[in-house]
Design an enzyme around this catalytic site. Structure first.
Site, PDB file in Angstrom:
ATOM      1  N   HIS A 122       0.780  -1.234   0.000  1.00 55.52           N
ATOM      2  CA  HIS A 122       0.000   0.000   0.000  1.00 55.52           C
ATOM      3  C   HIS A 122       0.814   1.288   0.000  1.00 55.52           C
ATOM      4  O   HIS A 122       0.235   2.364  -0.102  1.00 55.52           O
ATOM      5  CB  HIS A 122      -0.955   0.002   1.193  1.00 55.52           C
ATOM      6  CG  HIS A 122      -0.264  -0.066   2.534  1.00 55.52           C
ATOM      7  ND1 HIS A 122      -0.942   0.186   3.706  1.00 55.52           N
ATOM      8  CD2 HIS A 122       1.016  -0.358   2.895  1.00 55.52           C
ATOM      9  CE1 HIS A 122      -0.112   0.051   4.729  1.00 55.52           C
ATOM     10  NE2 HIS A 122       1.077  -0.281   4.257  1.00 55.52           N
ATOM     11  N   HIS A 123       2.124   1.221   0.155  1.00 54.25           N
ATOM     12  CA  HIS A 123       2.921   2.453   0.138  1.00 54.25           C
ATOM     13  C   HIS A 123       3.329   2.882  -1.271  1.00 54.25           C
ATOM     14  O   HIS A 123       3.739   4.031  -1.470  1.00 54.25           O
ATOM     15  CB  HIS A 123       4.182   2.289   0.985  1.00 54.25           C
ATOM     16  CG  HIS A 123       3.917   2.122   2.445  1.00 54.25           C
ATOM     17  ND1 HIS A 123       3.114   2.983   3.161  1.00 54.25           N
ATOM     18  CD2 HIS A 123       4.334   1.166   3.336  1.00 54.25           C
ATOM     19  CE1 HIS A 123       3.054   2.579   4.421  1.00 54.25           C
ATOM     20  NE2 HIS A 123       3.785   1.481   4.545  1.00 54.25           N
TER      21      HIS A 123
END
Length: 371
Positions: free
Chosen positions: A110-111
């Site tokens: 998710h980064h």
């Protein structure tokens, strides 16, 4: 992000007969093409990842590559694109109606931003799954992220898209990477209120975490009325994980999975894609958490007191020289106060909850004090 996490998760799931006994099938993940990746990532970034794979000794810091948290290696593109392909395949199963729930526990990266790698994440598979759903004609996709770290990359990719609501429940950026995800980060001018951030105080335990989740997420899910829920289940909020400062138990993480499964059943026609994410205690936490996730997706949760099979424990000891846990639980006493009992201004968890409710709830016609 040691691949041991994935191997042990699958071994534990097989040892407990999770897949065969729960009407689950396995989809072979494919390596996403550059064209597919560029639905959320820039052409220049994908080219940079290819270049880094060809020259692993090179550093490309402008794209977050060759850094301490994103070192280059020969298979960096192929392995990352395969994880992305797994989540794209999950979305396609949902679109085709051939599955209701799909789990890609290798995913949840998710980064990763549109044009930069970050925090061990190269391609954002969750965002690619969401984009696949949108491209099929869906108009409302809810993303719920319960990783210890803010889901910044996924949020930013859909920052100004009113079709996607991102809800991230995470340790506050005051004390943890990536330093973002505060209550006043609420989305772009075309999508105000679709980025929801719950920045939990460090050392938060099960009771505070679950109180916050239940004080915010169900209410907004009902108002947003998603057609599909995509969730990220990083398990690094666990008390034994060294990369964060929260104190959750496996029991609470399992409860979060049950809660999200229930939200999908109630509000998104039981359509749900679940991914993995962070998680750095690769023996005591990750395999157990994600085996619970698969069982819950299969509609038959594993009881908390279930003993971990001897064949799995023997494998762990003989391969890694450490003892695996005895059961699928931390034997935690799960209890939390519902929001209905009232707001306590002296409680840092309640102040966090109220900060988010005040920013977001009025935008959906909800009362931040009582709804």
């Amino acid at each position: 992000m040691n691949p041991i996490r994935l191997d042990l998760t699958m071994r534990l799931a097989r040892s407990l007969n999770v897949i065969e006994s729960r009407n689950l099938g396995i989809i072979e993940p494919f390596v996403a093409s550059d064209e597919e990746l560029e639905k959320v990532h820039t052409h220049e970034f994908v080219e940079a990842v290819h270049r880094g794979a060809e020259n692993p000794r090179e550093s490309i810091p402008e794209f977050g590559l060759g850094t301490e948290d994103n070192p280059l290696f020969a298979a960096i593109h192929e392995s990352s694109a395969r994880i992305a392909g797994g989540s794209i395949a999950a979305a396609r199963e949902i679109i085709a109606g051939t599955a209701q729930h799909v789990v890609n526990f290798a995913g949840g990266l998710h980064h990763a931003a549109a044009n930069k790698a970050s925090g061990f994440c190269i391609y954002n598979d969750a965002a690619l799954a969401i984009q696949e759903l949108l491209d099929s004609g869906m108009q409302r996709v809810l993303y719920i992220d319960v990783d210890a770290h803010h889901g910044d990359g996924t949020e930013r990719i859909f920052w100004d898209d009113p079709r996607v609501m991102t809800i991230s429940l995470h340790e506050s950026g005051i004390s943890l990477f990536p330093g973002t995800g505060f209550a006043n980060e609420t989305g772009g001018p075309k999508a105000s209120g679709t980025a929801v951030n719950v920045a939990m105080p460090s050392r938060c335990s099960d009771a505070g975490w679950l109180r916050a989740f239940h004080a915010i997420v169900p209410q907004l899910t009902e108002q947003f009325a998603p057609e599909v829920i995509v969730s990220q289940h990083g398990c690094d909020a666990h008390a034994k994980d060294d990369l964060a400062n929260l104190r959750l138990s496996l029991d609470a993480q399992r409860q979060n999975m049950l809660d999200i499964a229930d939200l999908a059943k109630r509000f998104s026609q039981d359509r749900w894609i679940a991914t993995g994410g962070g998680g750095y205690n690769v023996i005591d936490v990750v395999p157990i958490a994600w085996t619970h996730l698969m069982a819950i997706a299969g509609g038959q949760p594993i009881p908390l007191r279930t003993e971990i099979p001897e064949d799995y424990r023997t494998y762990v000891y003989e391969t890694y020289g450490v003892d695996a846990p005895l059961t699928m639980s931390d034997d935690a006493d799960l209890w939390w106060r519902s929001w209905e009992v009232g707001y306590d201004p002296s409680d840092p968890v309640d102040r966090t909850i109220m900060a988010t409710r005040k920013e977001i709830f009025p935008l959906y016609g909800l009362d931040p004090w009582f709804d």
